[in-house]
Design a protein around this motif. Sequence first.
Motif, PDB file in Angstrom:
ATOM      1  N   UNK A   1       0.720  -1.454   0.166  1.00  0.00           N
ATOM      2  CA  UNK A   1       0.182   0.228  -0.180  1.00  0.00           C
ATOM      3  C   UNK A   1       1.337   1.662  -0.145  1.00  0.00           C
ATOM      4  N   UNK A   2       0.679   2.106  -0.872  1.00  0.00           N
ATOM      5  CA  UNK A   2       1.105   3.490  -0.642  1.00  0.00           C
ATOM      6  C   UNK A   2       0.181   4.642  -0.114  1.00  0.00           C
ATOM      7  N   UNK A   3       0.783   4.914   1.463  1.00  0.00           N
ATOM      8  CA  UNK A   3      -0.225   5.589   2.362  1.00  0.00           C
ATOM      9  C   UNK A   3      -0.019   7.364   1.887  1.00  0.00           C
ATOM     10  N   UNK A   4      -1.101   8.050   2.496  1.00  0.00           N
ATOM     11  CA  UNK A   4      -1.301   9.613   2.967  1.00  0.00           C
ATOM     12  C   UNK A   4      -1.514  10.231   3.957  1.00  0.00           C
ATOM     13  N   UNK A   5      -0.253  10.086   5.113  1.00  0.00           N
ATOM     14  CA  UNK A   5      -0.908  10.758   6.581  1.00  0.00           C
ATOM     15  C   UNK A   5      -1.073  11.981   6.925  1.00  0.00           C
ATOM     16  N   UNK A   6      -2.306  12.975   6.262  1.00  0.00           N
ATOM     17  CA  UNK A   6      -2.848  13.819   6.815  1.00  0.00           C
ATOM     18  C   UNK A   6      -3.028  15.027   8.049  1.00  0.00           C
ATOM     19  N   UNK A   7      -1.352  16.205   8.107  1.00  0.00           N
ATOM     20  CA  UNK A   7      -2.010  16.826   9.138  1.00  0.00           C
ATOM     21  C   UNK A   7      -1.427  15.073  10.380  1.00  0.00           C
ATOM     22  N   UNK A   8       0.006  14.936  10.336  1.00  0.00           N
ATOM     23  CA  UNK A   8       0.648  13.796  10.290  1.00  0.00           C
ATOM     24  C   UNK A   8       1.112  14.251  11.777  1.00  0.00           C
ATOM     25  N   UNK A   9       1.172  15.122  12.244  1.00  0.00           N
ATOM     26  CA  UNK A   9       1.716  15.200  12.911  1.00  0.00           C
ATOM     27  C   UNK A   9       3.287  15.469  14.371  1.00  0.00           C
ATOM     28  N   UNK A  10       3.397  14.156  14.812  1.00  0.00           N
ATOM     29  CA  UNK A  10       4.565  13.891  15.508  1.00  0.00           C
ATOM     30  C   UNK A  10       4.696  12.197  14.570  1.00  0.00           C
ATOM     31  N   UNK A  11       4.312  11.622  13.701  1.00  0.00           N
ATOM     32  CA  UNK A  11       4.571  10.647  13.063  1.00  0.00           C
ATOM     33  C   UNK A  11       4.275   9.484  13.778  1.00  0.00           C
TER      34      UNK A  11
ATOM     35  N   UNK B   1      -7.892  17.173  11.853  1.00  0.00           N
ATOM     36  CA  UNK B   1      -7.671  17.791  11.128  1.00  0.00           C
ATOM     37  C   UNK B   1      -8.308  18.318  10.700  1.00  0.00           C
ATOM     38  N   UNK B   2      -9.742  17.777   9.856  1.00  0.00           N
ATOM     39  CA  UNK B   2     -10.882  18.224   9.380  1.00  0.00           C
ATOM     40  C   UNK B   2     -11.563  19.496  10.446  1.00  0.00           C
ATOM     41  N   UNK B   3     -11.486  18.638  11.422  1.00  0.00           N
ATOM     42  CA  UNK B   3     -12.128  19.963  12.765  1.00  0.00           C
ATOM     43  C   UNK B   3     -11.943  20.811  13.061  1.00  0.00           C
ATOM     44  N   UNK B   4     -10.620  21.039  12.212  1.00  0.00           N
ATOM     45  CA  UNK B   4     -10.607  22.915  12.507  1.00  0.00           C
ATOM     46  C   UNK B   4     -10.025  23.555  11.758  1.00  0.00           C
ATOM     47  N   UNK B   5     -11.259  22.730  10.112  1.00  0.00           N
ATOM     48  CA  UNK B   5     -10.898  23.445   9.609  1.00  0.00           C
ATOM     49  C   UNK B   5     -12.052  24.189   8.787  1.00  0.00           C
ATOM     50  N   UNK B   6     -12.096  24.861   8.577  1.00  0.00           N
ATOM     51  CA  UNK B   6     -13.528  25.822   8.467  1.00  0.00           C
ATOM     52  C   UNK B   6     -14.387  25.146   6.774  1.00  0.00           C
ATOM     53  N   UNK B   7     -13.789  24.666   6.282  1.00  0.00           N
ATOM     54  CA  UNK B   7     -13.547  24.463   4.687  1.00  0.00           C
ATOM     55  C   UNK B   7     -13.710  22.592   4.718  1.00  0.00           C
ATOM     56  N   UNK B   8     -13.466  22.126   5.365  1.00  0.00           N
ATOM     57  CA  UNK B   8     -14.268  20.462   5.102  1.00  0.00           C
ATOM     58  C   UNK B   8     -15.239  20.048   4.356  1.00  0.00           C
ATOM     59  N   UNK B   9     -15.790  21.113   4.522  1.00  0.00           N
ATOM     60  CA  UNK B   9     -16.503  19.797   2.570  1.00  0.00           C
ATOM     61  C   UNK B   9     -16.037  19.637   1.654  1.00  0.00           C
ATOM     62  N   UNK B  10     -15.581  20.746   1.128  1.00  0.00           N
ATOM     63  CA  UNK B  10     -14.652  21.338   0.106  1.00  0.00           C
ATOM     64  C   UNK B  10     -13.483  20.112   0.078  1.00  0.00           C
ATOM     65  N   UNK B  11     -12.810  20.314   1.568  1.00  0.00           N
ATOM     66  CA  UNK B  11     -11.573  19.495   1.506  1.00  0.00           C
ATOM     67  C   UNK B  11     -11.825  17.501   1.682  1.00  0.00           C
ATOM     68  N   UNK B  12     -13.009  17.132   2.302  1.00  0.00           N
ATOM     69  CA  UNK B  12     -13.398  16.071   2.322  1.00  0.00           C
ATOM     70  C   UNK B  12     -13.320  15.778   0.415  1.00  0.00           C
TER      71      UNK B  12
END
Length: 275
Positions: A55-65, A123-134
Amino acid sequence: MSAAERGDAPHAGRYGESVFRPEQAGEDERIDFGALAYDDITMARLRALGVGPGWDCLDVGAGTGTVSRRLLEEAGVASVLAVDRDVRFLEARRIPGLRVLEADVTAPGAVPGRFRLVHARFVLMHLPEHERLICALAELVAPGGVLVLSDAVDLTNERTPATPYSAAMRAMWQGLRATIGTDVTWVPSCPHLLRDAGLVSVAAEVHVPPLLPGGPLSRFWADTWERSRAAMLATGLVDDAGVDAAVRYLGSDECAALSAGMLTAWGHRPEEDSP
């Protein structure tokens, strides 16, 4: 629906700016307390979805990893791209085999490529544009791949017993919304938003780790309140003494409360039709 359409007052900053600044001493430790509380839950769900070798994976808002590391070391995935607006914690820990990208996912085209797993937690809970980002994150999922999103759900309501903890949690959610735009009221609709983004086989679950004196989740909330204290006080719902009482309550045997839950929703991108 935008913040303006909901009638919310405009907020002054973003996560990591006025609150939860990565340069503030101990911020990585606060993130790690949350990881200790939630990583096992996250990894169990990812394994149940079949995430593993190849699997190739993307971890968004990865923080401390921590999730990125476990994907590589435990799940044995082929690759992980960890993305964050500030990657100092990822760079400091030097996870072997991890690719790191400093980028703002709210910007169009910020992340190149497509991935079999796209994961974002708190991550998305902190971003007002969550619908667009989903929708944007769904476009990063390769055919046959899966998008996995986790965000907080507030379990307090008008019938929640009045305790220092419940008062602090209400002040925190209200203060963070006014300060950096954090909004968890939409989170229960996440499965529907995944369907609207064109994903299939959508499902969701909620997990609520226990609040135990000295436990990682209790320490996470105590640190979170300390770092958001100014925003909490600005609501008028608590004063300094109230925040201090809430921190003591978390560390005591008197604590009898539900933490905010973590709602995890997932959906698959259909396989492309054969030519």
